[in-house]
Design a protein around this motif. Sequence first.
Motif, PDB file in Angstrom:
ATOM      1  N   GLN A 122      -0.203  -4.251  -1.377  1.00 31.90           N
ATOM      2  CA  GLN A 122       1.248  -4.228  -1.480  1.00 31.90           C
ATOM      3  C   GLN A 122       1.744  -2.872  -1.972  1.00 31.90           C
ATOM      4  N   ALA A 123       1.035  -2.277  -2.928  1.00 31.96           N
ATOM      5  CA  ALA A 123       1.432  -0.990  -3.492  1.00 31.96           C
ATOM      6  C   ALA A 123       1.333   0.136  -2.466  1.00 31.96           C
ATOM      7  N   ILE A 124       0.396   0.025  -1.531  1.00 34.25           N
ATOM      8  CA  ILE A 124       0.251   1.037  -0.476  1.00 34.25           C
ATOM      9  C   ILE A 124       1.313   0.823   0.609  1.00 34.25           C
ATOM     10  N   ARG A 125       1.522  -0.414   1.018  1.00 35.89           N
ATOM     11  CA  ARG A 125       2.473  -0.672   2.105  1.00 35.89           C
ATOM     12  C   ARG A 125       3.916  -0.439   1.683  1.00 35.89           C
ATOM     13  N   SER A 126       4.219  -0.691   0.438  1.00 36.32           N
ATOM     14  CA  SER A 126       5.585  -0.499  -0.078  1.00 36.32           C
ATOM     15  C   SER A 126       5.509   0.386  -1.327  1.00 36.32           C
ATOM     16  N   THR A 158       4.941   8.303  -3.849  1.00 37.51           N
ATOM     17  CA  THR A 158       5.077   8.330  -2.386  1.00 37.51           C
ATOM     18  C   THR A 158       4.556   9.622  -1.771  1.00 37.51           C
ATOM     19  N   LEU A 159       4.902  10.770  -2.347  1.00 39.30           N
ATOM     20  CA  LEU A 159       4.464  12.048  -1.780  1.00 39.30           C
ATOM     21  C   LEU A 159       2.942  12.171  -1.811  1.00 39.30           C
ATOM     22  N   GLU A 160       2.332  11.791  -2.924  1.00 36.35           N
ATOM     23  CA  GLU A 160       0.873  11.853  -3.023  1.00 36.35           C
ATOM     24  C   GLU A 160       0.230  10.922  -2.000  1.00 36.35           C
ATOM     25  N   LEU A 161       0.826   9.746  -1.837  1.00 41.58           N
ATOM     26  CA  LEU A 161       0.281   8.776  -0.890  1.00 41.58           C
ATOM     27  C   LEU A 161       0.344   9.308   0.535  1.00 41.58           C
ATOM     28  N   HIS A 162       1.471   9.874   0.940  1.00 39.87           N
ATOM     29  CA  HIS A 162       1.604  10.400   2.296  1.00 39.87           C
ATOM     30  C   HIS A 162       0.580  11.499   2.556  1.00 39.87           C
ATOM     31  N   ILE A 182      -6.827  -6.901  13.991  1.00 38.27           N
ATOM     32  CA  ILE A 182      -6.906  -5.469  14.283  1.00 38.27           C
ATOM     33  C   ILE A 182      -5.542  -4.873  14.625  1.00 38.27           C
ATOM     34  N   ILE A 183      -4.513  -5.722  14.719  1.00 36.01           N
ATOM     35  CA  ILE A 183      -3.170  -5.239  15.034  1.00 36.01           C
ATOM     36  C   ILE A 183      -2.552  -4.638  13.782  1.00 36.01           C
ATOM     37  N   PRO A 184      -2.114  -3.385  13.822  1.00 36.64           N
ATOM     38  CA  PRO A 184      -1.653  -2.698  12.617  1.00 36.64           C
ATOM     39  C   PRO A 184      -0.437  -3.333  11.949  1.00 36.64           C
ATOM     40  N   VAL A 185      -0.402  -3.165  10.645  1.00 36.02           N
ATOM     41  CA  VAL A 185       0.761  -3.501   9.834  1.00 36.02           C
ATOM     42  C   VAL A 185       1.243  -2.192   9.233  1.00 36.02           C
ATOM     43  N   GLY A 186       2.542  -1.931   9.327  1.00 32.30           N
ATOM     44  CA  GLY A 186       3.074  -0.656   8.853  1.00 32.30           C
ATOM     45  C   GLY A 186       3.754  -0.762   7.510  1.00 32.30           C
ATOM     46  N   TRP A 187       4.676   0.166   7.251  1.00 34.64           N
ATOM     47  CA  TRP A 187       5.397   0.186   5.986  1.00 34.64           C
ATOM     48  C   TRP A 187       6.119  -1.146   5.760  1.00 34.64           C
ATOM     49  N   ASP A 188       6.031  -1.634   4.562  1.00 38.31           N
ATOM     50  CA  ASP A 188       6.688  -2.891   4.145  1.00 38.31           C
ATOM     51  C   ASP A 188       6.227  -4.080   4.985  1.00 38.31           C
ATOM     52  N   GLY A 189       5.040  -3.974   5.568  1.00 33.48           N
ATOM     53  CA  GLY A 189       4.479  -5.078   6.334  1.00 33.48           C
ATOM     54  C   GLY A 189       5.089  -5.279   7.696  1.00 33.48           C
ATOM     55  N   LYS A 190       5.898  -4.321   8.161  1.00 32.72           N
ATOM     56  CA  LYS A 190       6.569  -4.458   9.449  1.00 32.72           C
ATOM     57  C   LYS A 190       5.643  -4.056  10.599  1.00 32.72           C
ATOM     58  N   SER A 233       5.722   6.367  16.520  1.00 34.94           N
ATOM     59  CA  SER A 233       6.449   5.231  15.962  1.00 34.94           C
ATOM     60  C   SER A 233       6.696   5.383  14.466  1.00 34.94           C
ATOM     61  N   ASN A 234       6.176   6.477  13.883  1.00 32.11           N
ATOM     62  CA  ASN A 234       6.312   6.718  12.439  1.00 32.11           C
ATOM     63  C   ASN A 234       5.830   5.513  11.640  1.00 32.11           C
ATOM     64  N   THR A 235       4.746   4.912  12.130  1.00 29.86           N
ATOM     65  CA  THR A 235       4.200   3.717  11.490  1.00 29.86           C
ATOM     66  C   THR A 235       2.695   3.881  11.296  1.00 29.86           C
ATOM     67  N   PRO A 236       2.255   4.090  10.073  1.00 29.32           N
ATOM     68  CA  PRO A 236       0.808   4.228   9.855  1.00 29.32           C
ATOM     69  C   PRO A 236       0.096   2.901  10.062  1.00 29.32           C
ATOM     70  N   ASP A 237      -1.168   2.969  10.381  1.00 33.37           N
ATOM     71  CA  ASP A 237      -1.993   1.781  10.553  1.00 33.37           C
ATOM     72  C   ASP A 237      -2.405   1.306   9.158  1.00 33.37           C
ATOM     73  N   LEU A 238      -1.820   0.212   8.694  1.00 28.25           N
ATOM     74  CA  LEU A 238      -2.091  -0.272   7.344  1.00 28.25           C
ATOM     75  C   LEU A 238      -2.575  -1.718   7.355  1.00 28.25           C
ATOM     76  N   THR A 239      -3.566  -1.994   8.211  1.00 29.18           N
ATOM     77  CA  THR A 239      -4.219  -3.296   8.156  1.00 29.18           C
ATOM     78  C   THR A 239      -4.955  -3.419   6.819  1.00 29.18           C
ATOM     79  N   ASP A 240      -5.340  -4.631   6.465  1.00 27.11           N
ATOM     80  CA  ASP A 240      -6.117  -4.824   5.236  1.00 27.11           C
ATOM     81  C   ASP A 240      -7.389  -3.992   5.272  1.00 27.11           C
ATOM     82  N   PHE A 241      -8.029  -3.951   6.434  1.00 28.45           N
ATOM     83  CA  PHE A 241      -9.288  -3.211   6.569  1.00 28.45           C
ATOM     84  C   PHE A 241      -9.081  -1.723   6.301  1.00 28.45           C
ATOM     85  N   VAL A 242      -7.992  -1.155   6.833  1.00 29.58           N
ATOM     86  CA  VAL A 242      -7.707   0.259   6.627  1.00 29.58           C
ATOM     87  C   VAL A 242      -7.419   0.539   5.149  1.00 29.58           C
TER      88      VAL A 242
END
Length: 319
Positions: A224-228, A234-238, A118-126, A182-191
């Motif tokens: 991978q395509a969403i995280r990086s 990119t604009l559409e994704l944001h 449940i701990i978030p993964v952000g852009w580029d898996g950071k 933190s400018n870090t979206p919640d990008l867990t696998d579940f999300v």
Amino acid sequence: MIEIKNKQIIMDGQPKLIMSGEIHYYRLQKEEWQDRLDKLKAAGCNAVATYIPWIIHEPQDGIFDLNGHTRPELNLAEYIDLCHENELYFIARPGPFIMAEMKNDGIPHWVYEKHPEIIPVGWDGKKATTPTLDYLAPGFLQEVKVWYEKVMKVIQPRLYQHDGNIIAVQLDNEIGMLSWVSNTPDLTDFVIDAFIGWLDNRYGKMELNKRYPFIRQKADHYRQAIRSPKEAYTLELHRDLGHYMRHRFTKYVQTLRQYAEENGVLDIPFIVNIHGTGGGRGFTYPIGISQLYESYTQADGYLSGSDHYFGDISGSILN
């Protein structure tokens, strides 16, 4: 009965002005409670609000203290009742997130250890510099449901309609704020998996293929395509991710309300707190209103609120 009509709090058919102050029972010695309540009343308040920190009341998985058997100042029921004896209304803020300068923002350590997914993964898996949790991850909600069952047993018999003094319950606190700062979206696998499903429902197949030129049938590929993301989308994704998170926050608030109502907490306002505003009408931090507007307008019974920073009041008075 408590209702919200025409931006007024209506109690038993009459408008009521609530002037509340924060007194955190768990940060005081029990013998200090009355002194602080006396000061609150002397300041002109007729209500008291407090966070109810999960991290303190369940420091170990399944081991609760809501009656003060480990520390006297954790007797939540006694504190609420003392406020009632002092003719003060009560606003309960049970989280699960409370922020409030608490460790883990009020979430017990063992929740992270038990459910690392449940701990978030952000852009580029950071990792996020200010970590939060995936609000709708099944493991997190499983633990939150148990916490709400325990704390609502204290709240429910003390509701205003049961001749108690509790007039509102706040659901979580400043939802979405930690990801924003933190400018870090919640990008867990579940999300991400849920986001892909949301995109499929929002757009037609042809439009979606054009909008996101990557394979959506393979989880490893689209995660991978969403995280990086590539520059091309990119604009559409944001933009889509922002709209999706509004939807997700709304569902989270709805779930917390469901947990409260399943335990008999009914017919009082549920507060959704928007993270800080300033400049009079949210000019400083309008992102909070954008993130949570759908959350507090989704149904009747919600009441939105925020922090308002007044600046140098003493200087203004002197001038």
